[in-house]
Motif scaffolding. Structure first.
Motif, mmCIF file in Angstrom:
data_model
loop_
_atom_site.group_PDB
_atom_site.id
_atom_site.type_symbol
_atom_site.label_atom_id
_atom_site.label_comp_id
_atom_site.label_asym_id
_atom_site.label_seq_id
_atom_site.Cartn_x
_atom_site.Cartn_y
_atom_site.Cartn_z
ATOM 1 N N ILE A 44 24.741 0.464 -7.762
ATOM 2 C CA ILE A 44 23.907 0.989 -8.838
ATOM 3 C C ILE A 44 24.248 0.357 -10.180
ATOM 4 N N ASP A 45 25.489 -0.118 -10.334
ATOM 5 C CA ASP A 45 25.882 -0.775 -11.579
ATOM 6 C C ASP A 45 25.227 -2.135 -11.751
ATOM 7 N N LYS A 46 24.603 -2.662 -10.711
ATOM 8 C CA LYS A 46 23.931 -3.957 -10.777
ATOM 9 C C LYS A 46 22.418 -3.801 -10.954
ATOM 10 N N ILE A 47 21.960 -2.595 -11.199
ATOM 11 C CA ILE A 47 20.527 -2.337 -11.359
ATOM 12 C C ILE A 47 20.232 -2.129 -12.839
ATOM 13 N N PRO A 48 19.448 -3.006 -13.479
ATOM 14 C CA PRO A 48 19.209 -2.920 -14.919
ATOM 15 C C PRO A 48 18.054 -1.988 -15.290
ATOM 16 N N GLN A 49 18.019 -0.840 -14.700
ATOM 17 C CA GLN A 49 16.984 0.147 -14.955
ATOM 18 C C GLN A 49 17.550 1.486 -14.520
ATOM 19 N N THR A 50 17.126 2.561 -15.176
ATOM 20 C CA THR A 50 17.678 3.867 -14.837
ATOM 21 C C THR A 50 17.254 4.295 -13.438
ATOM 22 N N VAL A 51 18.239 4.596 -12.622
ATOM 23 C CA VAL A 51 18.025 5.096 -11.270
ATOM 24 C C VAL A 51 18.803 6.393 -11.132
ATOM 25 N N GLN A 52 18.159 7.401 -10.597
ATOM 26 C CA GLN A 52 18.843 8.672 -10.370
ATOM 27 C C GLN A 52 18.707 9.057 -8.905
ATOM 28 N N LEU A 82 30.402 14.137 -4.395
ATOM 29 C CA LEU A 82 29.431 15.145 -3.992
ATOM 30 C C LEU A 82 28.020 14.835 -4.483
ATOM 31 N N TYR A 83 27.891 14.482 -5.736
ATOM 32 C CA TYR A 83 26.589 14.494 -6.383
ATOM 33 C C TYR A 83 26.077 13.128 -6.838
ATOM 34 N N GLN A 84 26.813 12.059 -6.593
ATOM 35 C CA GLN A 84 26.339 10.754 -7.019
ATOM 36 C C GLN A 84 26.158 9.816 -5.839
ATOM 37 N N GLY A 85 24.991 9.175 -5.791
ATOM 38 C CA GLY A 85 24.772 8.100 -4.837
ATOM 39 C C GLY A 85 25.107 6.779 -5.495
ATOM 40 N N ASN A 86 25.856 5.939 -4.820
ATOM 41 C CA ASN A 86 26.349 4.715 -5.447
ATOM 42 C C ASN A 86 25.446 3.517 -5.234
ATOM 43 N N GLY A 87 24.435 3.642 -4.437
ATOM 44 C CA GLY A 87 23.522 2.519 -4.204
ATOM 45 C C GLY A 87 22.117 3.026 -3.985
ATOM 46 N N ALA A 88 21.138 2.216 -4.344
ATOM 47 C CA ALA A 88 19.747 2.618 -4.174
ATOM 48 C C ALA A 88 18.932 1.414 -3.750
ATOM 49 N N VAL A 89 18.700 1.277 -2.459
ATOM 50 C CA VAL A 89 17.899 0.174 -1.949
ATOM 51 C C VAL A 89 16.510 0.200 -2.573
ATOM 52 N N THR A 149 14.832 8.472 -7.975
ATOM 53 C CA THR A 149 13.838 8.198 -9.006
ATOM 54 C C THR A 149 14.176 6.882 -9.686
ATOM 55 N N LEU A 150 13.156 6.066 -9.881
ATOM 56 C CA LEU A 150 13.267 4.812 -10.626
ATOM 57 C C LEU A 150 12.442 5.002 -11.883
ATOM 58 N N LYS A 151 13.080 4.997 -13.048
ATOM 59 C CA LYS A 151 12.424 5.374 -14.293
ATOM 60 C C LYS A 151 11.698 4.187 -14.920
ATOM 61 N N GLY A 152 10.490 4.460 -15.409
ATOM 62 C CA GLY A 152 9.698 3.438 -16.066
ATOM 63 C C GLY A 152 8.798 2.698 -15.097
ATOM 64 N N PRO A 153 7.966 1.765 -15.605
ATOM 65 C CA PRO A 153 7.048 1.011 -14.742
ATOM 66 C C PRO A 153 7.803 0.268 -13.649
ATOM 67 N N SER A 154 7.265 0.310 -12.429
ATOM 68 C CA SER A 154 7.900 -0.361 -11.291
ATOM 69 C C SER A 154 6.925 -1.312 -10.616
ATOM 70 N N GLY A 155 5.989 -1.850 -11.408
ATOM 71 C CA GLY A 155 4.944 -2.686 -10.849
ATOM 72 C C GLY A 155 5.449 -3.946 -10.182
ATOM 73 N N ALA A 156 6.530 -4.552 -10.716
ATOM 74 C CA ALA A 156 7.041 -5.795 -10.139
ATOM 75 C C ALA A 156 7.573 -5.586 -8.732
ATOM 76 N N ALA A 157 7.997 -4.368 -8.426
ATOM 77 C CA ALA A 157 8.536 -4.081 -7.102
ATOM 78 C C ALA A 157 7.510 -3.424 -6.189
ATOM 79 N N TYR A 158 6.688 -2.508 -6.737
ATOM 80 C CA TYR A 158 5.858 -1.683 -5.871
ATOM 81 C C TYR A 158 4.383 -1.651 -6.249
ATOM 82 N N GLY A 159 3.963 -2.472 -7.179
ATOM 83 C CA GLY A 159 2.547 -2.597 -7.452
ATOM 84 C C GLY A 159 2.003 -1.507 -8.342
#
Length: 713
Positions: A73-81, A57-64, A151-161
């Motif tokens: 999501i387990d392969k993403i080394p940064q907090t994603v919600q 119900l409440y968890q998304g398993n992937g975040a493009v 939400t992608l937590k913390g600086p995301s400059g390498a991906a989105y400037g």
């Protein structure tokens, strides 16, 4: 308001007509069990993974959004919600502020602006991974056309400037569907709330290679605050075309029309106590905020072969915001008894026109152990602002009593003068590359780098001497790794950086003529994702440390320099659990500690430190009664003590902690769903955030009751 009700009635009549037409029936979904496959570490056997209700119900398993690839999501080394559609619907969330309790590390600041991990987050807002936020400083993003919030937590400059240090928010919009889905909803509530919507999506032709989406939403509501009414109209259209086996073109258009009021808060004392009834408002009855926006988006996905694909998007928005309102300016003690009894006011007449265009394109190459992403994007944004104001009784603006306000001002008699007439234009070009390397069966490494060029022109139509231009070059990196310790424990760690260019207008304050360096942020994060008790409990815990330097600050002599440093560190935990097969819960806790060094004790440092609670807790739990196709849900939110954003040199005021509770009930009867939501169940008076002593604290919603009926046809 009568025209708005007429429009809603027309929608309902349209639903009754369409329900008798030849639309296909929506395919029912059973979300109770998800199936997947995983490779055993000792044998190449497929196994069945059964997820509990909370996970489905409440968890998304992937975040493009986090990597631009379909990464687990387990392969993403940064907090994603990920806030799913199910949670949005369960909480009757009509705008993004309704969901802040479910987003760890996020605290309310002002309107649609939040603090993320202690940093003000405004420009780092994306739609489908693309910049181009139509909602500006004083409007709140609506959720009618939104399927997920990520939400992608913390600086995301390498991906989105260039962007803020605390993180980024991505709204995933609703797209045309392969199966026919038709829904009509009618909602009623206290304080004059009335809304209606209709959504229809599905195939146009027999093989579903062409698909459409049509959505219309309309609402009207009053408030417990004096002189407040809000009307919303949203039109959302989409068309998708698979013009070959390897290519899909999706075209979307969305129109927003919001008529309401720009609300400030209620004056408070140094302990955070309201100085008057919270229904008090500095606005006059004719004050308004008129927001209109048109957004066009075109996306092309293409697969060249079985290992190389591309994704390209163009997004354009045109937004106009007209604000006419009375703002509190100073507290007055007329009889010198030590008790404030009225305020002075300023009338502001502002028009802001925002335009933006974004072009983004990237390639994804699946090279076995390596998945490489390479791309480039261009971002243009302009803000054209004209601002008139009449200040105080000398210009015809009467004072307003705190205890017995009389709203009878004659705006036509005001002596308004031009305060600002300026145009700001920003150009940003970025190129980036990223590699996800499956180094071993258990270890996944992510590395990325980005180069950004940004240029801003500031044109002051009042004084050409203040015109200035600014350009700079910066780079950002991200390096992280995830490790499958076993099926239950999956730790991760990362180092990420970001940058925020100083505005061209700020460069004017440079006394030596040298340009200020961009703000630079870096984050170290360590976390673990765990699936415990036979997947009954899913826990994500993270510890982070963020440093941001080059914050502009002025010393005692007024000399301005970019030397200021801000440090934020904290701990977040998000838990999803199946307490029983029928009882699920989502719980998050956040601890945030922010410090500012080498920054003068003025508005800058107060703004940085303001509205950052040390402790926050969000709870949402739901119990199902399958025999009667019903469920009941309960929510709670705790936000700890904060300080306001004072604009004086005095110490900031305290904003008191609060705890509020929500209740929800749902039942399904064939193709109908009935839902009752009670927000702020015990009708608590509380402050969402603080602004300053005069504008006071932004007041949280009193008890709101919503009854909703939706019909799938």
């Amino acid at each position: 308001m009568s025209a708005k009700i007429t429009l809603i009635a027309m929608q309902v009549c349209g639903v009754l007509f369409i329900s008798n037409s030849a639309f296909g029936q929506a395919t029912p979904q059973d979300a109770s069990v998800n199936q997947g496959t995983s490779a055993s570490q000792d044998a190449e056997l497929e196994v069945l993974t059964v997820e509990g209700r909370a996970l489905s119900l409440y968890q998304g398993n992937g975040a493009v959004f986090a990597t631009r690839t379909n990464s687990d999501i387990d392969k993403i080394p940064q907090t994603v919600q990920i806030i799913t559609q199910e949670l949005i619907e369960d909480q009757a969330a009509y705008e993004i502020s309704d969901l802040f309790r479910s987003m760890s590390g996020v605290s309310y600041l002002n309107y649609g602006i939040v603090k993320m991990r202690g940093f003000e987050q405004e420009s780092q807002v994306f739609y489908d991974g693309i910049k181009g936020d139509p909602f500006r400083t004083f409007t709140i993003p609506q959720l009618f056309n939104i399927e997920q919030v990520q939400t992608l937590k913390g600086p995301s400059g390498a991906a989105y400037g260039a962007g803020e240090a605390g993180g980024a928010i991505n709204y995933v919009t609703k797209k045309p569907t392969f199966e026919q889905e038709n829904t009509a909803e009618l909602r009623l509530g206290n304080k004059g709330f009335f809304s209606g919507s209709i959504e229809s999506s599905g195939p146009v032709n027999e093989d579903s290679s062409q698909r459409y989406r049509v959505g219309v939403y309309s609402s009207t509501e009053d408030s417990y605050r004096n002189n407040v009414e809000e009307d919303n109209l949203i039109l959302d259209l989409g068309y998708a075309w698979d013009f070959s086996n390897d290519s899909t073109l999706t075209v979307q258009y969305t129109h927003f029309d919001q008529l309401g009021e720009r609300l400030r808060g209620v004056p408070i004392d140094e302990n955070g106590n309201f100085l008057t009834d919270i229904s008090w408002n500095s606005n006059e009855p004719d004050d308004e905020q008129d927001f209109q926006s048109d957004i066009f988006q075109v996306n092309l996905e293409h697969s060249f072969n079985d290992w190389l694909s591309s994704n390209s998007t163009v997004r354009y928005y045109d937004t106009e915001e007209v604000i006419k309102f009375h703002q509190a300016r100073a507290l007055v003690d007329n009889d010198d008894d030590g008790v404030y009894d009225e305020i002075t006011r300023r009338y502001q007449d502002q028009t802001r026109i925002y335009q933006g265009i974004d072009l983004a394109s990237y390639l994804v190459a699946d090279l076995g152990e390596h998945t490489v992403v390479a791309g480039a994007d261009y971002h243009f944004a302009s803000e054209d602002e004209v601002f008139y104001y009449a200040n105080g009784v000398n210009n015809g603006v009467s004072n307003l009593s705190l205890t017995n306000p009389s709203y009878d001002s004659d705006i036509s008699a005001y002596n308004a003068t031009l305060n600002r007439d300026r145009l700001t234009e920003l150009d940003q070009i970025g190129v980036y590359i990223q590699d996800q390397w499956q180094a071993t069966a258990k270890l996944n490494v992510l590395a990325g780098a980005r180069l950004d060029y940004f240029s801003e022109d500031y044109i002051d139509n009042e004084d050409n001497a203040d015109n200035t231009s600014y350009n700079d070059l910066g780079y950002s990196v991200r390096l992280g790794a995830t490790y499958d310790l076993n099926a239950q424990i999956k730790p991760y760690t990362s180092f990420s950086t970001g940058l925020t260019p100083q505005t061209a207008s700020d460069q004017e304050d440079s006394l030596d003529g040298e340009l200020f360096d961009p703000e630079e942020a870096q984050q170290f994060e360590v976390g673990v994702r765990s699936y415990l008790l036979d997947n009954i409990l899913n826990l994500n815990a993270a510890i982070y440390h963020i440093d941001r330097k080059n914050t502009i600050s002025a010393d005692e002599d007024g000399n301005t320099s970019a030397i200021g440093k801000v440090r934020s560190q904290g701990f977040e935990v998000d838990a999803l659990m199946d307490i029983t097969p029928r009882w699920v819960a989502s719980i998050n806790y956040t601890y945030t500690d922010v410090e500012a060094d080498d920054i003068s004790e003025d508005n800058t440092v107060y703004r940085i430190l303001a509205n950052n609670p040390y402790h926050q807790v969000g709870v949402w739990t739901r119990y199902e009664f399958p025999a009667i196709s019903s469920s009941i849900a309960f929510g709670a939110e705790y936000v700890g003590e904060r300080t306001d954003r004072t604009t004086s040199y005095d110490a900031p005021f305290t904003i008191q902690p609060y705890t509020i509770y929500d209740l929800s009930w749902q039942t399904a009867v064939q193709d109908w769903k009935l839902q009752l939501n009670i927000k702020n169940l015990f009708d608590k008076e509380f402050a969402l955030a603080g602004f300053n002593e005069v504008s006071g604290a932004i007041v949280g919603e009193r008890r709101r009751i919503y009854l909703q009926a939706s019909y799938d046809f």
